[in-house]
Design a protein around this motif. Structure first.
Motif, mmCIF file in Angstrom:
data_model
loop_
_atom_site.group_PDB
_atom_site.id
_atom_site.type_symbol
_atom_site.label_atom_id
_atom_site.label_comp_id
_atom_site.label_asym_id
_atom_site.label_seq_id
_atom_site.Cartn_x
_atom_site.Cartn_y
_atom_site.Cartn_z
ATOM 1 N N TYR A 51 0.836 -1.197 0.000
ATOM 2 C CA TYR A 51 0.000 0.000 0.000
ATOM 3 C C TYR A 51 0.874 1.252 0.000
ATOM 4 C CZ TYR A 51 -3.965 -2.920 1.301
ATOM 5 O OH TYR A 51 -4.949 -3.864 1.304
ATOM 6 N N VAL A 52 0.461 2.228 -0.776
ATOM 7 C CA VAL A 52 1.024 3.567 -0.697
ATOM 8 C C VAL A 52 -0.153 4.501 -0.476
ATOM 9 C CG1 VAL A 52 2.090 5.457 -1.989
ATOM 10 C CG2 VAL A 52 3.106 3.188 -2.044
ATOM 11 N N VAL A 53 -0.056 5.296 0.570
ATOM 12 C CA VAL A 53 -1.111 6.254 0.883
ATOM 13 C C VAL A 53 -0.528 7.651 0.745
ATOM 14 C CG1 VAL A 53 -2.678 7.117 2.654
ATOM 15 C CG2 VAL A 53 -2.227 4.661 2.488
ATOM 16 N N THR A 54 -1.164 8.449 -0.098
ATOM 17 C CA THR A 54 -0.803 9.854 -0.196
ATOM 18 C C THR A 54 -1.875 10.646 0.547
ATOM 19 O OG1 THR A 54 -1.930 9.987 -2.327
ATOM 20 C CG2 THR A 54 0.455 9.592 -2.359
ATOM 21 N N MET A 55 -1.523 11.822 0.957
ATOM 22 C CA MET A 55 -2.442 12.596 1.787
ATOM 23 C C MET A 55 -2.739 13.938 1.146
ATOM 24 S SD MET A 55 -1.340 11.616 5.607
ATOM 25 C CE MET A 55 -1.178 9.910 6.081
ATOM 26 N N GLY A 56 -3.546 13.866 0.086
ATOM 27 C CA GLY A 56 -4.045 15.086 -0.512
ATOM 28 C C GLY A 56 -3.198 15.696 -1.604
ATOM 29 N N CYS A 57 -2.179 14.996 -2.102
ATOM 30 C CA CYS A 57 -1.357 15.609 -3.144
ATOM 31 C C CYS A 57 -1.820 15.235 -4.541
ATOM 32 C CB CYS A 57 0.119 15.292 -2.946
ATOM 33 S SG CYS A 57 0.554 13.565 -3.045
ATOM 34 N N GLY A 58 -2.731 14.295 -4.658
ATOM 35 C CA GLY A 58 -3.310 13.960 -5.953
ATOM 36 C C GLY A 58 -2.283 13.618 -7.010
ATOM 37 N N ASP A 59 -2.388 14.258 -8.174
ATOM 38 C CA ASP A 59 -1.507 13.949 -9.303
ATOM 39 C C ASP A 59 -0.081 14.445 -9.117
ATOM 40 O OD1 ASP A 59 -3.593 12.757 -10.597
ATOM 41 O OD2 ASP A 59 -4.118 14.532 -11.767
ATOM 42 N N ASP A 87 -5.436 7.792 -1.941
ATOM 43 C CA ASP A 87 -5.175 9.205 -1.679
ATOM 44 C C ASP A 87 -6.210 9.682 -0.669
ATOM 45 O OD1 ASP A 87 -3.770 11.704 -2.169
ATOM 46 O OD2 ASP A 87 -5.646 12.390 -3.054
ATOM 47 N N TRP A 88 -5.739 9.957 0.520
ATOM 48 C CA TRP A 88 -6.618 10.453 1.584
ATOM 49 C C TRP A 88 -6.563 11.966 1.575
ATOM 50 C CZ3 TRP A 88 -4.274 6.923 5.931
ATOM 51 C CH2 TRP A 88 -4.690 5.606 5.727
ATOM 52 N N GLN A 89 -7.707 12.600 1.482
ATOM 53 C CA GLN A 89 -7.783 14.060 1.511
ATOM 54 C C GLN A 89 -7.694 14.528 2.959
ATOM 55 O OE1 GLN A 89 -7.805 16.024 -1.338
ATOM 56 N NE2 GLN A 89 -7.329 14.012 -2.200
ATOM 57 N N ILE A 90 -6.477 14.721 3.411
ATOM 58 C CA ILE A 90 -6.212 15.100 4.797
ATOM 59 C C ILE A 90 -5.449 16.419 4.795
ATOM 60 C CG2 ILE A 90 -4.943 14.465 6.905
ATOM 61 C CD1 ILE A 90 -5.603 11.571 6.268
#
Length: 87
Positions: free
Chosen positions: A26-34, A46-49
């Motif tokens: 798993y790779v989780v990004t936090m609101g950086c999108g593209d 992609d978690w909008q945090i």
């Protein structure tokens, strides 16, 4: 994190260059999108945090607690059994 009992003094961030050749479950990004750098993973989320960097302490804690809930939910979805910590 110390107020939750986590000592982060023995931890250090890694540069993405140090993990570029690895594949993660798993790779989780936090609101950086593209704009996030690519890291190989079986699952990408992609978690909008909000960035807590400049928040007041109470707001910072809310973001910290949101991240904790998200991580615990992800672990449960992945079938990871957590072992309770001894007090």
């Amino acid at each position: 994190m110390a107020e939750l009992g986590y000592d982060l003094n023995t931890h250090a961030s890694k540069s993405l260059d140090e993990v570029r050749d690895m594949e993660f479950d798993y790779v989780v990004t936090m609101g950086c999108g593209d704009t996030c750098p690519f890291i190989a993973a079986k699952h990408r989320l992609d978690w909008q945090i909000p960035d807590p960097k400049h928040l007041e302490p109470a707001e910072f804690r809310q973001v910290r607690d949101l991240i904790e809930r998200q991580v615990l939910d992800l672990l449960a979805q992945a079938g990871v059994q957590l072992v309770p910590q001894a007090s």
